[in-house]
Design a protein around this motif. Structure first.
Motif, PDB file in Angstrom:
ATOM      1  N   GLY A 272       1.649  -1.201  -0.038  1.00 24.30           N
ATOM      2  CA  GLY A 272       0.394  -0.179   0.038  1.00 24.30           C
ATOM      3  C   GLY A 272       1.093   1.370  -0.139  1.00 24.30           C
ATOM      4  O   GLY A 272       0.263   2.585   0.105  1.00 24.30           O
ATOM      5  N   GLN A 273       1.948   1.278   0.666  1.00 27.34           N
ATOM      6  CA  GLN A 273       2.780   2.403   0.262  1.00 27.34           C
ATOM      7  C   GLN A 273       3.578   2.717  -0.946  1.00 27.34           C
ATOM      8  O   GLN A 273       2.297   2.694  -2.367  1.00 27.34           O
ATOM      9  N   LYS A 274       2.941   4.257  -1.325  1.00 29.68           N
ATOM     10  CA  LYS A 274       2.792   5.208  -2.535  1.00 29.68           C
ATOM     11  C   LYS A 274       4.307   5.086  -3.096  1.00 29.68           C
ATOM     12  O   LYS A 274       5.580   4.583  -2.521  1.00 29.68           O
ATOM     13  N   VAL A 275       4.307   5.078  -4.138  1.00 31.86           N
ATOM     14  CA  VAL A 275       5.000   4.770  -5.018  1.00 31.86           C
ATOM     15  C   VAL A 275       5.340   6.066  -6.342  1.00 31.86           C
ATOM     16  O   VAL A 275       4.577   6.772  -6.590  1.00 31.86           O
ATOM     17  N   GLU A 276       6.025   6.590  -6.358  1.00 31.73           N
ATOM     18  CA  GLU A 276       6.408   7.302  -7.833  1.00 31.73           C
ATOM     19  C   GLU A 276       7.355   6.828  -8.941  1.00 31.73           C
ATOM     20  O   GLU A 276       8.777   6.803  -8.945  1.00 31.73           O
ATOM     21  N   SER A 277       6.846   7.230 -10.562  1.00 28.87           N
ATOM     22  CA  SER A 277       7.300   5.904 -11.177  1.00 28.87           C
ATOM     23  C   SER A 277       7.692   6.455 -12.189  1.00 28.87           C
ATOM     24  O   SER A 277       6.910   7.582 -12.635  1.00 28.87           O
ATOM     25  N   VAL A 278       8.938   6.353 -12.969  1.00 31.60           N
ATOM     26  CA  VAL A 278       9.380   7.426 -14.099  1.00 31.60           C
ATOM     27  C   VAL A 278       9.813   6.313 -15.152  1.00 31.60           C
ATOM     28  O   VAL A 278      10.781   5.523 -15.059  1.00 31.60           O
ATOM     29  N   LEU A 279       8.889   6.161 -16.242  1.00 35.33           N
ATOM     30  CA  LEU A 279       9.551   5.539 -17.278  1.00 35.33           C
ATOM     31  C   LEU A 279      10.608   5.975 -18.085  1.00 35.33           C
ATOM     32  O   LEU A 279      10.605   7.570 -18.217  1.00 35.33           O
ATOM     33  N   ASN A 280      11.572   4.939 -18.245  1.00 37.97           N
ATOM     34  CA  ASN A 280      12.773   5.888 -19.513  1.00 37.97           C
ATOM     35  C   ASN A 280      12.425   6.561 -20.384  1.00 37.97           C
ATOM     36  O   ASN A 280      13.529   7.444 -21.038  1.00 37.97           O
ATOM     37  N   ALA A 281      11.056   5.672 -21.352  1.00 40.55           N
ATOM     38  CA  ALA A 281      10.551   7.134 -22.886  1.00 40.55           C
ATOM     39  C   ALA A 281      10.046   8.117 -22.271  1.00 40.55           C
ATOM     40  O   ALA A 281      10.354   8.844 -22.866  1.00 40.55           O
ATOM     41  N   TYR A 282       9.795   7.756 -20.778  1.00 40.97           N
ATOM     42  CA  TYR A 282       9.277   9.728 -20.950  1.00 40.97           C
ATOM     43  C   TYR A 282       9.707  10.100 -19.467  1.00 40.97           C
ATOM     44  O   TYR A 282       9.452  10.232 -18.511  1.00 40.97           O
ATOM     45  N   PRO A 283      10.832  10.855 -19.064  1.00 38.66           N
ATOM     46  CA  PRO A 283      11.611  11.044 -18.309  1.00 38.66           C
ATOM     47  C   PRO A 283      11.038  12.139 -17.104  1.00 38.66           C
ATOM     48  O   PRO A 283      10.858  12.566 -15.912  1.00 38.66           O
ATOM     49  N   ASP A 284       9.713  13.026 -17.643  1.00 41.75           N
ATOM     50  CA  ASP A 284       9.638  13.953 -17.194  1.00 41.75           C
ATOM     51  C   ASP A 284       8.405  14.106 -16.625  1.00 41.75           C
ATOM     52  O   ASP A 284       7.919  14.655 -16.048  1.00 41.75           O
ATOM     53  N   TRP A 285       7.626  12.708 -16.590  1.00 45.54           N
ATOM     54  CA  TRP A 285       6.099  12.074 -16.685  1.00 45.54           C
ATOM     55  C   TRP A 285       6.055  11.213 -14.659  1.00 45.54           C
ATOM     56  O   TRP A 285       6.932  10.412 -15.240  1.00 45.54           O
ATOM     57  N   ARG A 286       5.728  11.835 -14.051  1.00 43.98           N
ATOM     58  CA  ARG A 286       5.883  11.629 -12.904  1.00 43.98           C
ATOM     59  C   ARG A 286       4.965  10.267 -12.601  1.00 43.98           C
ATOM     60  O   ARG A 286       3.143  11.430 -12.343  1.00 43.98           O
ATOM     61  N   ILE A 287       4.694   9.507 -12.293  1.00 43.80           N
ATOM     62  CA  ILE A 287       3.150   8.590 -12.364  1.00 43.80           C
ATOM     63  C   ILE A 287       3.059   8.075 -11.460  1.00 43.80           C
ATOM     64  O   ILE A 287       3.931   7.079 -10.454  1.00 43.80           O
ATOM     65  N   PRO A 288       2.209   9.186 -10.132  1.00 40.84           N
ATOM     66  CA  PRO A 288       1.599   7.949  -9.454  1.00 40.84           C
ATOM     67  C   PRO A 288       0.700   6.733  -8.676  1.00 40.84           C
ATOM     68  O   PRO A 288       0.462   5.715  -9.782  1.00 40.84           O
ATOM     69  N   SER A 289       1.536   6.006  -8.228  1.00 41.01           N
ATOM     70  CA  SER A 289       2.073   4.040  -7.773  1.00 41.01           C
ATOM     71  C   SER A 289       1.707   3.888  -6.519  1.00 41.01           C
ATOM     72  O   SER A 289       2.049   4.883  -5.766  1.00 41.01           O
ATOM     73  N   HIS A 290       1.270   2.625  -6.346  1.00 39.59           N
ATOM     74  CA  HIS A 290       1.270   2.530  -4.729  1.00 39.59           C
ATOM     75  C   HIS A 290       1.075   0.608  -4.819  1.00 39.59           C
ATOM     76  O   HIS A 290       1.796  -0.361  -5.571  1.00 39.59           O
ATOM     77  N   VAL A 291       2.384   0.422  -3.886  1.00 36.21           N
ATOM     78  CA  VAL A 291       2.703  -0.956  -3.858  1.00 36.21           C
ATOM     79  C   VAL A 291       1.555  -2.330  -3.980  1.00 36.21           C
ATOM     80  O   VAL A 291       0.807  -1.900  -2.982  1.00 36.21           O
TER      81      VAL A 291
END
Length: 416
Positions: A272-291
């Protein structure tokens, strides 16, 4: 006579000799052409020398990517992984047959139950027609047996009326009743034959339906594996000439991230921990995620534990097998202040770093020249290194720089 000779001599002296000037002009022209050619060669050689001396050196570059957690809360752990599909299937026929149509291409969006391909169904249609004919025959016999049973019942009733008037024997009545019972048993047997024939029809229909390959769920086609005319089978056979599927389908709504976390730091990760994901293809796009979950087993060879991460945002730019960097964010209780410093800097591949004595340096591509910059390094994130100072996010950095590259050397990006 002498006077005639003197006149001819005088006339000969008056003539213009054109041979000498022509020869002189030709010699001058030849000398001019030779001089021009020598000058042209000298100019071309000098130009080639100057251009060769100042030709831009081709180099490979990457864009400096911001640290995933630098725009949000504090990161307690960084890791790298890949986007995976939780629901993915290689679609095949349930019987062996020859493809007569393939109705998909890579990138097609398909709905559940949509036809993806068809097999040659000649044999299956013949089997269905045979089963249906057997069913109709059994139904016709049932009609005949029903009519015979009705007649036997009328005979019994008539004989029972006649036996009261002593016109027929009791034995005749009993025989008529036996005929009714026998015919009833035959009719029941025929009903069972009809049920069997109907089951055969259903089985033949199933085999015919198997000739149509349908999508098991809604998704996107990521691979087309067979063509019209090829044999498809659910089993691997034919020495590689038989296809085991016509395509691969992915449910894009089931995409998630899988990362391997060093077992020494797995205590920093919680479900349930919050995670911030960044795709190598879109380095300026931070995707909110969770465990989603921590898989309760460790990889002995790598000393890592696999963690599943769910994406809170669905987007068509996210596709399976994309590389991704994740930052597990620190969670604070309400009213609790965080004194942990927020991560900063950029991430660069190790190939972009060079040692100049005791100093770590990189070369940044700027205005067509390689600019040497000393940098301060932080921690590692997979094959990437954290650069704390010296490079800003978005700058173009040279990787695998030539050994003789110097500051302000003219360079250009090499074509891949």
């Amino acid at each position: 006579m002498s006077s005639e000779t003197d006149k001819k001599a005088l006339l000969g002296q008056l003539r213009i000799d054109r041979s000498a000037p022509a020869a002189s002009a030709n010699a001058a022209r030849a000398r001019w052409l030779i001089g021009a050619a020598v000058l042209l060669v000298a100019l071309l050689g000098g130009t080639w020398f100057l251009l060769g001396a100042h030709a831009a050196l081709p180099v490979h570059t990457v864009v400096a990517q911001p640290l995933a957690g630098s725009g949000g809360g504090a990161s307690v752990l960084d890791a790298t992984g890949y986007v995976t599909a939780r629901r993915q299937a290689t679609v095949s026929a349930q019987i062996t047959g020859t493809l007569t149509a393939v109705l998909i291409e890579e990138g097609d969006h398909v709905k559940e139950g949509q036809v993806l391909g068809t097999l040659d169904d000649t044999a299956q249609r013949a089997a269905l027609a045979q089963a249906q004919a057997a069913l109709h025959s059994a139904e016709a016999i049932q009609v005949q047996d029903s009519a015979q049973l009705a007649q036997n019942r009328r005979d019994v009733q008539r004989d029972e009326d006649l036996v009261d008037r002593k016109l027929v024997s009791q034995q005749a009545v009993e025989q008529a009743r036996t005929q009714v019972e026998t015919q009833s048993a035959l009719l029941e047997s025929q009903r069972r034959q009809i049920e069997l024939a109907a089951a055969n029809v259903r089985a033949a229909q199933v085999q015919l339906d198997y000739c149509t390959v349908r999508a098991p769920f809604t998704g996107v086609v990521i691979a087309k594996a067979a063509q019209v005319g090829e044999i498809v089978s659910p089993f691997s056979a034919g020495g590689g000439f038989t296809r085991t599927g016509i395509g691969t389908l992915v449910d894009m709504d089931s995409l998630e991230i899988e990362v391997d976390v060093n077992e020494a730091y797995i205590n920093r990760v919680q479900p349930g921990q919050k995670v911030e994901s960044v795709l190598n293809a879109y380095p300026d796009w931070r995707i909110p995620s969770h465990v989603i979950a921590i898989i309760p087993t460790a990889d002995r060879s790598k000393a890592t534990v696999k963690v599943r991460i769910g994406l809170d945002v669905k987007d068509t730019r996210i596709v399976p097998d994309m590389g991704v960097r994740v930052s597990f964010l620190e969670e604070h209780k309400p009213g609790e202040a965080s004194e942990a410093p927020r991560p900063h800097g950029v991430l660069l591949p190790a190939a972009a770093l060079r040692k100049d004595g005791d100093t770590d340096v990189v070369f940044v591509l700027q205005d067509g020249k390689a600019q040497r910059r000393p940098v301060t390094l932080g921690g590692s994130s997979g094959e990437l290194r954290q650069v704390l100072t010296g490079v800003s996010a978005g700058e173009t950095v040279i990787v695998d720089a030539p050994a003789g590259l110097k500051d302000l050397t003219a360079v250009k990006e090499a074509k891949s």
